[in-house]
Design an enzyme around this catalytic site. Sequence first.
Site, mmCIF file in Angstrom:
data_model
loop_
_atom_site.group_PDB
_atom_site.id
_atom_site.type_symbol
_atom_site.label_atom_id
_atom_site.label_comp_id
_atom_site.label_asym_id
_atom_site.label_seq_id
_atom_site.Cartn_x
_atom_site.Cartn_y
_atom_site.Cartn_z
ATOM 1 C CB SER A 199 0.244 5.457 -1.315
ATOM 2 O OG SER A 199 1.340 5.329 -0.423
ATOM 3 N N GLY B 30 0.826 -1.211 0.000
ATOM 4 C CA GLY B 30 0.000 0.000 0.000
ATOM 5 C C GLY B 30 0.854 1.253 0.000
ATOM 6 C CE1 TYR B 31 5.240 5.528 3.096
ATOM 7 C CE2 TYR B 31 6.889 4.450 1.741
ATOM 8 C CZ TYR B 31 6.491 5.527 2.508
ATOM 9 O OH TYR B 31 7.325 6.609 2.670
ATOM 10 C CB ALA B 32 5.329 0.242 -2.722
#
Length: 181
Positions: free
Chosen positions: A89, A85-87
Amino acid sequence: MKAFAAKVNEDHPVIDILVNNAGTIKRAPLTEHGDDIWDEVIEINLSSQFLLTREVGSRMVARGSGKIIFTASLLTFQGGITVPGYAASKGGIGQLTKSFANEWAANGVNVNAIAPGYIATDNTDALRNDPVRSKSILERIPAGRWGKAVDFAGPAVFLASAASDYMNGSIVTVDGGWMGR
């Protein structure tokens, strides 16, 4: 977020510089990375920044000037481990930076991003506290240390100043040399 943006615009009729620095990270192996984790990270790291930039930036466009600085990440360029999710986003932040810049540069609004490397913050506690992972990270950083928040003060001031007036859609890495390897 729309209500927040409206309140910001009401309280501050002229905003010259917007720095989008919201972010969270949730770590879990892909097989355990639930929809709730994905949704929270995408909402905070990507959707809220899009909405705030659109609402505040539209006034900059109408006025014919402004500076917008997104906070990207090394994972704007790389996939990461246990942080899909971080990557995703932060990859999206890179594309938002370029999209807003493509549309708004002709209206005097500069949109750029800073991509910090491995910075000593609460987001990297797990990595710094894992001796094996921390050692492997530090071995790849030519500067040989974890970054500090102060390390991107200079680039932020530059991107917020007239010195960057011809920069649009750029993503400036501040990573101790990580991406140069």
